[in-house]
Design a protein around this motif. Structure first.
Motif, PDB file in Angstrom:
ATOM      1  N   GLY A 270       7.597  -5.427  10.993  1.00 28.86           N
ATOM      2  CA  GLY A 270       7.773  -4.951   9.625  1.00 28.86           C
ATOM      3  C   GLY A 270       8.189  -6.053   8.672  1.00 28.86           C
ATOM      4  O   GLY A 270       7.749  -6.094   7.518  1.00 28.86           O
ATOM      5  N   ALA A 271       9.032  -6.964   9.149  1.00 24.39           N
ATOM      6  CA  ALA A 271       9.469  -8.078   8.306  1.00 24.39           C
ATOM      7  C   ALA A 271       8.289  -8.986   7.963  1.00 24.39           C
ATOM      8  O   ALA A 271       8.149  -9.449   6.823  1.00 24.39           O
ATOM      9  CB  ALA A 271      10.564  -8.869   9.013  1.00 24.39           C
ATOM     10  N   ARG A 272       7.451  -9.250   8.955  1.00 24.07           N
ATOM     11  CA  ARG A 272       6.255 -10.061   8.676  1.00 24.07           C
ATOM     12  C   ARG A 272       5.370  -9.361   7.644  1.00 24.07           C
ATOM     13  O   ARG A 272       4.855  -9.995   6.714  1.00 24.07           O
ATOM     14  CB  ARG A 272       5.468 -10.296   9.961  1.00 24.07           C
ATOM     15  CG  ARG A 272       4.144 -11.022   9.708  1.00 24.07           C
ATOM     16  CD  ARG A 272       3.317 -11.165  10.961  1.00 24.07           C
ATOM     17  NE  ARG A 272       2.014 -11.781  10.655  1.00 24.07           N
ATOM     18  CZ  ARG A 272       1.121 -12.119  11.562  1.00 24.07           C
ATOM     19  NH1 ARG A 272       1.370 -11.915  12.851  1.00 24.07           N
ATOM     20  NH2 ARG A 272      -0.022 -12.659  11.204  1.00 24.07           N
ATOM     21  N   ALA A 273       5.200  -8.054   7.789  1.00 20.21           N
ATOM     22  CA  ALA A 273       4.362  -7.309   6.846  1.00 20.21           C
ATOM     23  C   ALA A 273       4.952  -7.339   5.441  1.00 20.21           C
ATOM     24  O   ALA A 273       4.211  -7.381   4.452  1.00 20.21           O
ATOM     25  CB  ALA A 273       4.198  -5.869   7.324  1.00 20.21           C
ATOM     26  N   ALA A 274       6.280  -7.332   5.342  1.00 20.20           N
ATOM     27  CA  ALA A 274       6.923  -7.405   4.024  1.00 20.20           C
ATOM     28  C   ALA A 274       6.626  -8.738   3.353  1.00 20.20           C
ATOM     29  O   ALA A 274       6.356  -8.798   2.149  1.00 20.20           O
ATOM     30  CB  ALA A 274       8.431  -7.196   4.159  1.00 20.20           C
ATOM     31  N   VAL A 275       6.668  -9.812   4.123  1.00 15.47           N
ATOM     32  CA  VAL A 275       6.346 -11.132   3.570  1.00 15.47           C
ATOM     33  C   VAL A 275       4.892 -11.165   3.114  1.00 15.47           C
ATOM     34  O   VAL A 275       4.571 -11.665   2.029  1.00 15.47           O
ATOM     35  CB  VAL A 275       6.632 -12.239   4.603  1.00 15.47           C
ATOM     36  CG1 VAL A 275       6.147 -13.598   4.080  1.00 15.47           C
ATOM     37  CG2 VAL A 275       8.117 -12.298   4.934  1.00 15.47           C
ATOM     38  N   ASP A 276       3.996 -10.623   3.930  1.00 15.04           N
ATOM     39  CA  ASP A 276       2.587 -10.589   3.547  1.00 15.04           C
ATOM     40  C   ASP A 276       2.370  -9.726   2.309  1.00 15.04           C
ATOM     41  O   ASP A 276       1.534 -10.041   1.451  1.00 15.04           O
ATOM     42  CB  ASP A 276       1.737 -10.077   4.705  1.00 15.04           C
ATOM     43  CG  ASP A 276       1.559 -11.114   5.805  1.00 15.04           C
ATOM     44  OD1 ASP A 276       1.484 -12.309   5.471  1.00 15.04           O
ATOM     45  OD2 ASP A 276       1.496 -10.732   6.978  1.00 15.04           O
ATOM     46  N   PHE A 277       3.116  -8.630   2.202  1.00 11.63           N
ATOM     47  CA  PHE A 277       3.001  -7.786   1.015  1.00 11.63           C
ATOM     48  C   PHE A 277       3.448  -8.546  -0.228  1.00 11.63           C
ATOM     49  O   PHE A 277       2.785  -8.502  -1.267  1.00 11.63           O
ATOM     50  CB  PHE A 277       3.841  -6.521   1.192  1.00 11.63           C
ATOM     51  CG  PHE A 277       3.683  -5.528   0.068  1.00 11.63           C
ATOM     52  CD1 PHE A 277       2.690  -4.580   0.112  1.00 11.63           C
ATOM     53  CD2 PHE A 277       4.524  -5.559  -1.032  1.00 11.63           C
ATOM     54  CE1 PHE A 277       2.532  -3.658  -0.929  1.00 11.63           C
ATOM     55  CE2 PHE A 277       4.376  -4.658  -2.079  1.00 11.63           C
ATOM     56  CZ  PHE A 277       3.373  -3.705  -2.019  1.00 11.63           C
ATOM     57  N   LEU A 278       4.559  -9.262  -0.116  1.00 15.16           N
ATOM     58  CA  LEU A 278       5.025 -10.064  -1.246  1.00 15.16           C
ATOM     59  C   LEU A 278       3.984 -11.114  -1.626  1.00 15.16           C
ATOM     60  O   LEU A 278       3.725 -11.348  -2.812  1.00 15.16           O
ATOM     61  CB  LEU A 278       6.355 -10.729  -0.906  1.00 15.16           C
ATOM     62  CG  LEU A 278       7.575  -9.809  -0.862  1.00 15.16           C
ATOM     63  CD1 LEU A 278       8.762 -10.526  -0.238  1.00 15.16           C
ATOM     64  CD2 LEU A 278       7.936  -9.315  -2.262  1.00 15.16           C
ATOM     65  N   ALA A 279       3.394 -11.754  -0.632  1.00 12.71           N
ATOM     66  CA  ALA A 279       2.350 -12.736  -0.925  1.00 12.71           C
ATOM     67  C   ALA A 279       1.174 -12.087  -1.637  1.00 12.71           C
ATOM     68  O   ALA A 279       0.503 -12.719  -2.467  1.00 12.71           O
ATOM     69  CB  ALA A 279       1.879 -13.414   0.363  1.00 12.71           C
ATOM     70  N   GLY A 280       0.919 -10.812  -1.358  1.00 11.31           N
ATOM     71  CA  GLY A 280      -0.155 -10.085  -2.007  1.00 11.31           C
ATOM     72  C   GLY A 280       0.106  -9.762  -3.463  1.00 11.31           C
ATOM     73  O   GLY A 280      -0.795  -9.340  -4.181  1.00 11.31           O
ATOM     74  N   LEU A 281       1.358  -9.930  -3.913  1.00  9.66           N
ATOM     75  CA  LEU A 281       1.667  -9.744  -5.327  1.00  9.66           C
ATOM     76  C   LEU A 281       1.163 -10.904  -6.168  1.00  9.66           C
ATOM     77  O   LEU A 281       1.179 -10.842  -7.395  1.00  9.66           O
ATOM     78  CB  LEU A 281       3.187  -9.616  -5.528  1.00  9.66           C
ATOM     79  CG  LEU A 281       3.896  -8.484  -4.795  1.00  9.66           C
ATOM     80  CD1 LEU A 281       5.384  -8.512  -5.119  1.00  9.66           C
ATOM     81  CD2 LEU A 281       3.289  -7.140  -5.151  1.00  9.66           C
ATOM     82  N   SER A 282       0.730 -11.955  -5.507  1.00 10.02           N
ATOM     83  CA  SER A 282       0.230 -13.132  -6.213  1.00 10.02           C
ATOM     84  C   SER A 282      -1.057 -12.811  -6.953  1.00 10.02           C
ATOM     85  O   SER A 282      -1.888 -12.038  -6.457  1.00 10.02           O
ATOM     86  CB  SER A 282      -0.036 -14.263  -5.206  1.00 10.02           C
ATOM     87  OG  SER A 282      -0.822 -15.271  -5.784  1.00 10.02           O
ATOM     88  N   PRO A 283      -1.256 -13.409  -8.131  1.00  8.14           N
ATOM     89  CA  PRO A 283      -2.558 -13.277  -8.791  1.00  8.14           C
ATOM     90  C   PRO A 283      -3.703 -13.806  -7.924  1.00  8.14           C
ATOM     91  O   PRO A 283      -4.861 -13.505  -8.178  1.00  8.14           O
ATOM     92  CB  PRO A 283      -2.390 -14.126 -10.059  1.00  8.14           C
ATOM     93  CG  PRO A 283      -0.919 -14.159 -10.312  1.00  8.14           C
ATOM     94  CD  PRO A 283      -0.288 -14.157  -8.949  1.00  8.14           C
TER      95      PRO A 283
END
Length: 418
Positions: A270-283
């Motif tokens: 879940g922590a890895r997925a949270a980091v990937d989700f945050l990275a997905g906020l990038s333009p």
């Protein structure tokens, strides 16, 4: 996120099933809501074969892959090296563990520095460890009028006997961001180590542990859209010199040397997925339901840097909107005043108990809690005793509608007879 200048908060909000309950959440500093990709990653980890780590059975290999993937993800998030990422139950637990380990190297008369600005989890473990070692605790103060904790305040309590300085990168109570880079230089010039509480900071700023000069840096994924977990980033070569108490058959390899018992694999997923989700906020990346930032461009670290820049602009705009609205309320005092701060405000109300405001807002679907939030020393230094105030914090899913609801219902509360 199709456009470089845009932060599509509606697309972000669509990923959070908890928001369908209808509340406006300003309680992110205490723990954020969870997006679908994180929920799915946890469920997926538990749905596949899973056992103690190894390389023989599918369950062993799955566990091994989850741990390795989580270390890489958190290293990308923090600008750290994977071999320095330590997992634990919470940042508090990790700080207690490391305080006891480091205290073995202290002698009577050595000195440890803590600050009045910090969460108690970056104060009490060091105070108690110092007591057990016969070391002296010295306090760095902050200015309650401005909320600032400057370099001079730390320099004033450094000496040749200083062994460690513990400081927050951002106050969870009033948002103040001390100049950690400058502090780290002064601490290292004194021959001491720097332990940074980055729990609140990591939710709002793209961390670069190397640039900050932190020897140890802690964070908690549940503050940035992930599950309940603690993470410490340390310099691997420094971790090699530390000898924690541990079980005899457990590995002595760093960073596993500091991880006691079986890790919670599903939470690491879940922590890895949270980091990937945050990275997905990038333009540079596009959020899609139940994915981890598809159609992404650039490395994960590059996308994280861009994502936090976009998130910072979004949160700053909402913070200014809140502050402008609060300025119209003569009874309200805002204690978050530092020039460099996170989008987290602490409010008190003349003649009113903020616990009553918390309850009033909650009944109307606005989550803004009241208290000192374990930043007891800071609350007392502000003259608020142990009661603290009403805390309003922003998160990636906060929007202008949430802010309008907060201000409208707060105005209603203030208009009521006390």
């Amino acid at each position: 996120m199709a456009h470089e200048s845009a932060y599509d908060v509606a697309a972000v909000r669509d990923q959070f099933p908890a928001l369908k309950a209808g509340s406006a959440h300003f309680d992110g500093p205490g723990g954020t809501q969870t997006p679908l990709p994180v929920v799915d990653a946890i469920a997926d980890a538990l749905s596949r074969p899973l056992s103690n780590r190894g390389r023989v059975t599918p369950g062993e290999r799955n566990a091994e892959a989850i741990v390795a993937g989580a270390r890489l993800a958190l290293a990308d998030l923090l600008g750290a090296r994977p071999s320095g990422i330590v997992f634990g139950r919470s940042a508090t637990q990790l700080t207690y563990d490391f305080s006891r380990t480091l205290a073995k190297t202290w002698s009577p008369g050595d000195e440890v520095v803590v600050t009045r600005l910090d969460h108690d989890s970056n104060i009490r473990p060091w105070v108690q460890a110092a007591e057990s070692a016969g070391a002296v605790v010295r306090w760095a103060d902050f200015d309650p009028a401005t909320g600032e904790l400057g370099l001079d305040a730390v320099r004033a309590v450094l000496s040749e006997r200083t062994r460690l300085v513990a400081v927050t990168a951002a106050s969870n109570l009033i948002g103040t961001r001390p100049p950690v880079r400058e502090i780290s230089q002064a601490v290292h010039d004194a021959g001491a180590l720097l332990y940074v509480d980055g729990v609140h900071y990591t939710a709002h700023v793209c961390v670069d542990v190397e640039s900050l000069g932190a020897d140890f840096f802690t964070c908690s994924p549940y503050k940035f859209l992930g599950p309940h977990l603690g993470v410490l980033a340390g310099r691997p070569e420094l971790l090699e010199t530390l000898r924690p108490d541990k079980l005899l058959p457990s590995t002595d390899v760093v960073p596993e040397r500091f991880e006691f018992g079986t890790l919670p694999y599903e939470l690491l997923a879940g922590a890895r997925a949270a980091v990937d989700f945050l990275a997905g906020l990038s333009p540079r990346g596009t959020l899609s339901p139940r994915t981890e930032g598809t159609h992404a461009e650039g490395t994960r670290r590059e996308r994280l840097v861009a994502a936090f820049a976009a998130l910072g602009r979004h949160e700053d705009a909402l913070r200014l909107k809140i502050e402008e609205g609060l300025a119209a309320f003569g009874q309200v005092t805002v204690h978050a005043r530092a020039a460099d701060r996170t989008p987290t405000l602490l409010l008190t109300i003349d003649g009113r108990d903020t616990a009553d405001a918390h309850r009033y807002l909650a009944e109307r679907g606005v989550a803004a809690p009241s208290g000192s939030f374990y930043a007891l020393e800071a609350s007392r230094r502000l003259g608020l005793g142990d009661a603290g105030g009403l805390r309003v914090g922003l998160a990636p899913y906060s929007d202008a509608g949430d802010v309008d609801r907060l201000l409208r219902h707060l105005a209603e509360f203030l208009a009521r007879p006390s």
